[in-house]
Design a protein around this motif. Structure first.
Motif, PDB file in Angstrom:
ATOM      1  N   ARG A  17       1.039  -1.451  -0.204  1.00 30.78           N
ATOM      2  CA  ARG A  17      -0.103  -0.012  -0.035  1.00 30.78           C
ATOM      3  C   ARG A  17       0.866   1.318  -0.015  1.00 30.78           C
ATOM      4  O   ARG A  17       0.357   2.450  -0.114  1.00 30.78           O
ATOM      5  N   LEU A  18       2.169   1.072   0.263  1.00 26.50           N
ATOM      6  CA  LEU A  18       3.133   2.360   0.111  1.00 26.50           C
ATOM      7  C   LEU A  18       3.801   2.443  -1.154  1.00 26.50           C
ATOM      8  O   LEU A  18       4.756   3.091  -1.375  1.00 26.50           O
ATOM      9  N   LEU A  19       3.412   1.549  -2.046  1.00 25.17           N
ATOM     10  CA  LEU A  19       4.332   1.699  -3.364  1.00 25.17           C
ATOM     11  C   LEU A  19       3.243   2.439  -4.236  1.00 25.17           C
ATOM     12  O   LEU A  19       2.100   2.140  -4.464  1.00 25.17           O
ATOM     13  N   HIS A  20       4.001   3.375  -5.249  1.00 24.87           N
ATOM     14  CA  HIS A  20       3.282   4.039  -6.047  1.00 24.87           C
ATOM     15  C   HIS A  20       3.530   3.822  -7.524  1.00 24.87           C
ATOM     16  O   HIS A  20       4.663   3.307  -7.870  1.00 24.87           O
ATOM     17  N   ASP A  21       2.564   4.209  -8.199  1.00 24.79           N
ATOM     18  CA  ASP A  21       2.730   4.381  -9.807  1.00 24.79           C
ATOM     19  C   ASP A  21       4.328   5.103 -10.327  1.00 24.79           C
ATOM     20  O   ASP A  21       4.511   6.089  -9.779  1.00 24.79           O
ATOM     21  N   MET A  44       9.266  -8.545  -2.708  1.00 26.08           N
ATOM     22  CA  MET A  44       8.657  -8.956  -4.018  1.00 26.08           C
ATOM     23  C   MET A  44       7.116  -9.451  -3.754  1.00 26.08           C
ATOM     24  O   MET A  44       6.523  -8.964  -4.956  1.00 26.08           O
ATOM     25  N   MET A  45       6.905  -9.867  -2.645  1.00 21.12           N
ATOM     26  CA  MET A  45       5.281 -10.001  -2.416  1.00 21.12           C
ATOM     27  C   MET A  45       4.723  -8.558  -2.580  1.00 21.12           C
ATOM     28  O   MET A  45       3.530  -8.672  -3.385  1.00 21.12           O
ATOM     29  N   ALA A  46       5.118  -7.759  -2.014  1.00 17.75           N
ATOM     30  CA  ALA A  46       4.433  -6.460  -1.959  1.00 17.75           C
ATOM     31  C   ALA A  46       4.440  -5.915  -3.423  1.00 17.75           C
ATOM     32  O   ALA A  46       3.417  -5.369  -4.049  1.00 17.75           O
ATOM     33  N   GLY A  47       5.367  -5.985  -4.232  1.00 18.70           N
ATOM     34  CA  GLY A  47       5.454  -5.443  -5.672  1.00 18.70           C
ATOM     35  C   GLY A  47       4.512  -6.154  -6.406  1.00 18.70           C
ATOM     36  O   GLY A  47       3.787  -5.503  -7.221  1.00 18.70           O
ATOM     37  N   HIS A  48       4.484  -7.532  -6.135  1.00 25.45           N
ATOM     38  CA  HIS A  48       3.410  -8.401  -6.967  1.00 25.45           C
ATOM     39  C   HIS A  48       2.021  -7.832  -6.603  1.00 25.45           C
ATOM     40  O   HIS A  48       0.985  -7.654  -7.572  1.00 25.45           O
ATOM     41  N   LEU A  49       1.649  -7.611  -5.371  1.00 24.58           N
ATOM     42  CA  LEU A  49       0.533  -6.990  -5.267  1.00 24.58           C
ATOM     43  C   LEU A  49      -0.022  -5.687  -5.583  1.00 24.58           C
ATOM     44  O   LEU A  49      -1.068  -5.650  -6.242  1.00 24.58           O
ATOM     45  N   GLY A 102      19.741   8.887  -8.404  1.00 26.71           N
ATOM     46  CA  GLY A 102      18.324   9.313  -8.091  1.00 26.71           C
ATOM     47  C   GLY A 102      17.749   8.511  -8.694  1.00 26.71           C
ATOM     48  O   GLY A 102      16.381   8.688  -8.782  1.00 26.71           O
ATOM     49  N   ALA A 103      18.082   7.405  -9.334  1.00 24.45           N
ATOM     50  CA  ALA A 103      17.260   6.475 -10.347  1.00 24.45           C
ATOM     51  C   ALA A 103      16.478   5.636  -9.503  1.00 24.45           C
ATOM     52  O   ALA A 103      15.479   4.798 -10.063  1.00 24.45           O
ATOM     53  N   VAL A 104      16.729   5.454  -8.145  1.00 20.33           N
ATOM     54  CA  VAL A 104      16.071   4.599  -7.545  1.00 20.33           C
ATOM     55  C   VAL A 104      14.883   5.192  -6.466  1.00 20.33           C
ATOM     56  O   VAL A 104      15.163   6.190  -5.831  1.00 20.33           O
ATOM     57  N   SER A 105      13.663   4.759  -6.887  1.00 20.67           N
ATOM     58  CA  SER A 105      12.603   5.346  -6.139  1.00 20.67           C
ATOM     59  C   SER A 105      12.584   4.904  -4.797  1.00 20.67           C
ATOM     60  O   SER A 105      12.281   5.689  -3.688  1.00 20.67           O
ATOM     61  N   VAL A 106      12.453   3.583  -4.330  1.00 18.01           N
ATOM     62  CA  VAL A 106      12.311   3.036  -3.004  1.00 18.01           C
ATOM     63  C   VAL A 106      13.389   2.052  -2.769  1.00 18.01           C
ATOM     64  O   VAL A 106      13.668   1.328  -3.464  1.00 18.01           O
ATOM     65  N   GLY A 107      13.765   2.122  -1.608  1.00 16.28           N
ATOM     66  CA  GLY A 107      14.828   1.085  -1.260  1.00 16.28           C
ATOM     67  C   GLY A 107      13.987   0.269   0.020  1.00 16.28           C
ATOM     68  O   GLY A 107      13.417   0.954   0.813  1.00 16.28           O
ATOM     69  N   PHE A 108      14.254  -0.881  -0.077  1.00  9.86           N
ATOM     70  CA  PHE A 108      13.911  -1.706   1.111  1.00  9.86           C
ATOM     71  C   PHE A 108      15.108  -2.435   1.823  1.00  9.86           C
ATOM     72  O   PHE A 108      15.928  -2.994   1.510  1.00  9.86           O
TER      73      PHE A 108
END
Lengths: 260, 284
Positions: A17-21, A44-49, A102-108
């Motif tokens: 729910r924290l991942l964006h377009d 990976m699970m979150a990205g798939h969702l 700055g090419a990476v939007s989100v780091g886990f």
């Protein structure tokens, strides 16, 4: 009726729910045990969702760009991960350059220690006798914290993990001993949220703040598992459990068995 | 171009006590383990190691008592957990661990490769890693805060590759599953030793120059070492030997364990004998 769900499913739903377009999320592969599940399996699970909801969210696994989540690798060993069907495997230094510009939007990321201000330690922790105990090493965690558009932290709550101040700053959060990100001029956004096994936090004002509880969990239970008492958001509420559709989509993701 | 093909003993003879030695590969892929075993058994010591992502290479050389300092962004076994010999050496202070981040270490090697004395980084700003490694610098043209790290210019680099001709033109074949910075490890060092799975005819190199990743002009010695990455893997030849790596990780849990491992697999064990000892272990 709500379907039965486990902690990893709840965590991945909360994370999704924290991942964006239009975003690109960066997953590393250097960890073992539970940390591996936290920073490799759950994203990976979150990205798939998220993709299932129509969110145009791409992942990269180290230098492997946008692997096909519909056809996961046979195991979590990195020779198999890097054999994963994908449009590109870029050079590792080219990959680091992407982080830096700055090419990476989100780091886990996760950590042996995470503190109130979102500083993270994976290098070394103080032993009871005052000496240092060495862990694996920083890998690209400092790059996540310095350069990613924002960092999403993942961990299981424990007093020794959620500490008032980390013993060693591997990755910079929002503030450490009076020095802020803005003063340092770090280009990335730093920690935006912590998704844990009991609850979700944000970093409004640069400090960890309890914002959402998993179904059936109380704020006191959360605080009992932390080494400091976090702020509570005024609108602190229980989060929606995974929907049947979300659980069904997760069931269709045939990831290799997670170590823990 | 002169022939570069030589024995492992001759090649390792390019390393001297006190040298800074760079090691290629990353975690479980293409670690130059055959060369590392030869170095661990050679009459040299007091080494300063440089590697991007270390594993059994760093840990074994520490176990053999050859190391005074380690520069890396990681030493461990990924899914198998932590590098226990390294952890003991850290705890007792016998080895100086200089812990980098991935990009800052790559930058230091890139600066060394480019003949520059320093590299610039923002990755270490505000971190504890910066202490003893990086210094904030004032720069022209910008008001931004940046840190300088000294360029890495190791004395000798050891890498393991897939194939080469006798002149040392180093080849990569598909599939490419690499996540390493071997080209920077190779070009930052003053001397370069490469072990390879196969020696290929010169005509093959000339007919398909696109597969050459390091030209023979950059190479000081090539050693034909089939299985030279074992127990780590070599793309296109064999996967990491998970059973052996697990056994190594277990052995490294105690000083006696790692001493036994070295007695079994390193001391007086030449590459042919090592292949015999580990035959059946390799999961091709």
């Amino acid at each position: 009726m709500t379907a039965a769900f486990d902690t990893d499913q709840m965590m991945s739903v909360a994370l999704s729910r924290l991942l964006h377009d239009g975003e690109i999320g960066f997953i590393g592969v250097g960890s073992s045990g539970r940390a591996h599940t936290l920073v490799t399996g759950l994203p990976m699970m979150a990205g798939h969702l998220a993709r299932g909801r129509g969110v145009d969210f791409d992942l990269q696994i180290g230098p492997l760009i946008a692997p096909d989540l519909e056809q996961p690798p046979g195991s979590w060993f990195d020779n198999e991960i890097y054999g994963w069907r994908a449009p590109a495997l870029i050079g590792s230094d080219v990959n680091m350059d992407g982080f830096k510009r700055g090419a990476v939007s989100v780091g886990f990321i996760s950590g042996a220690q995470i503190d109130r201000h979102g500083n993270v330690n994976v290098n070394r922790v103080r032993a009871a006798d005052g000496g240092w105990k060495r862990l694996g090493g920083a890998l690209a965690l400092p790059e996540h914290c310095a350069f990613a558009g924002r960092v999403l932290l993942l961990c299981d709550l424990a007093e020794r993990t959620l500490v008032e101040e980390v013993d060693f700053v591997t990755g910079f959060g929002h503030r450490h001993r009076g020095v802020t990100r803005a003063e340092l001029g770090l280009p990335g956004g730093g920690p935006a949220a912590l998704v844990s096994d009991l609850a979700v936090f944000d970093f409004a004002g640069g400090e960890m703040r309890l914002t959402g509880l998993y179904p059936g969990v109380s704020a006191d239970q959360v605080e009992d598992r932390m080494g400091f008492v976090p702020a509570r958001a005024p609108d602190l509420a229980e989060l929606e459990p995974p929907t049947a559709a979300e659980l069904e989509r997760l069931a269709g993701l045939n990831l290799p068995e997670l170590p823990y | 171009m002169r022939p570069k093909l030589t024995s492992v003993e001759e090649a390792i003879g390019l390393c001297s006590s006190g040298d800074a030695i760079a090691l290629g590969g990353a975690t479980m892929r293409r670690k130059p383990m055959g060369l590392v075993r030869a170095l661990a058994g050679a009459d040299v010591g007091d080494l300063e190691l440089w590697t991007w992502i270390g594993s059994a290479d760093v840990d074994l050389l520490i176990g053999a008592g050859k190391v005074r300092a380690v520069n890396s962004a990681y030493v461990g076994f990924g899914a198998f957990g932590l590098a226990q010999t390294s952890r003991r050496a850290f705890a007792d202070g016998s080895v100086d661990f200089r812990d980098w981040s991935e990009s800052s270490l790559a930058e230091a090697l890139r600066a060394g490769s480019a003949g520059l004395p320093v590299a610039l980084t923002k990755a270490l700003l505000g971190t504890s890693l910066a202490a003893g490694l990086a210094t904030e610098v004032d720069l022209p043209f910008t008001e931004e805060r940046l840190m300088a790290v000294p360029a890495a210019r190791p004395d000798v680099a050891l890498i393991h590759a897939q194939s080469a001709d006798e002149l040392g033109n180093i080849r990569r074949r598909r599939p490419n599953r690499t996540d390493d910075i071997d080209h920077l490890i190779a070009t930052s060092a003053r001397r370069l030793i490469v072990s390879v799975e196969e020696i290929v005819p010169r005509a093959e190199v000339l007919d398909d120059r696109d597969a050459t990743i390091i030209p023979g002009t950059y190479v000081d010695a090539v050693v034909h070492l089939p299985g030279g990455a074992h127990p780590t893997g070599c793309d296109g030849y064999y996967d990491p030997d998970l059973a052996h790596l697990a056994a190594y990780a277990e052995a490294s849990r105690s000083a006696a364990g790692i001493a036994d491992y070295i007695a079994t697999y390193v001391d007086g064990v030449d590459p042919a004998r090592y292949r015999e000892l580990t035959a059946g272990e390799v999961t091709a």
